[in-house]
Design a protein around this motif. Sequence first.
Motif: not given
Length: 268
Positions: A50-54, A89-90, A25-28, A103-106
């Motif tokens: 790149s975004g928000t993940y779980l 994602y992986g 996901v790239g830089q944390i 993906s992090f889901e609201k």
Amino acid sequence: MWRILIVGVVNTMTVHVPEYIERLVGQIYEINKLSEQGCTSEVRKILAASGTYLLKSSFDNRYREWLKMEALVLEKLSNQHAIPVPRYYGFFEDDKSSHLIMSFEKGMTLTKALKNAKNRDEKLTLIRSFGQFLHQLHETELPESLNRENDWLEEQLIRAEKYVRRGQTEGSQQLLEQLQSNKPLPVRQTLIHGDCTTDNVLVVDGKVSLFIDVSGMAVGDPRYDESLAIGCFVNEPKCVEVFYQGYQRYRIKKEEYQYFNEGLYEFF
């Protein structure tokens, strides 16, 4: 050079994990352990460039097996939009742990939403929405990627027997033998969640909108989903009634409920 803020992370998260995450996901920027945790895994929110993940991590062999199954399901569903699940994602693992990035889901679990409901009408609206959401899943066209040749119930009984031999379940050998000899008459198989409790769906804007914890998602017996779905309010007639205002495919019989929720589910 990493600039990572790791908040609330216990020593089960080994030092190599951030490196693997950054490859995906790239830089944390931050990794935060969430306050609401599951029974089988540790769950963290990742803020990356790149975004928000779980990040979901498991350490017990049985739960690692389930996490890998969940990763495979999400990967198979990654190119579709009909079934609302988190985006894959992986997945990576080592000798001691397994990790899934999605993906992090609201939203909040239906369990929490029911607890937070301001009044009975709001609670009933949520339960009706749950019924509608499950109805929609069971009416979804079967995805080829999840189809199977073997009988779903037979496969679950085989898995249950394996767990009994390993001492990995609360279900007993006696109960397993009862289930094997008293199987319900077969019904048309549908797409099922496989662990459809109020813990495993998310509520967004007052409506049940997303399935989570999908390791058991498959083509199988819809009565299993239905039994687990009504389990926490089965003794509240009004709640059951509004659930079936949403779920209109089939109303499960008492014997079927007992077989699936009070029998088969004991092994999982």
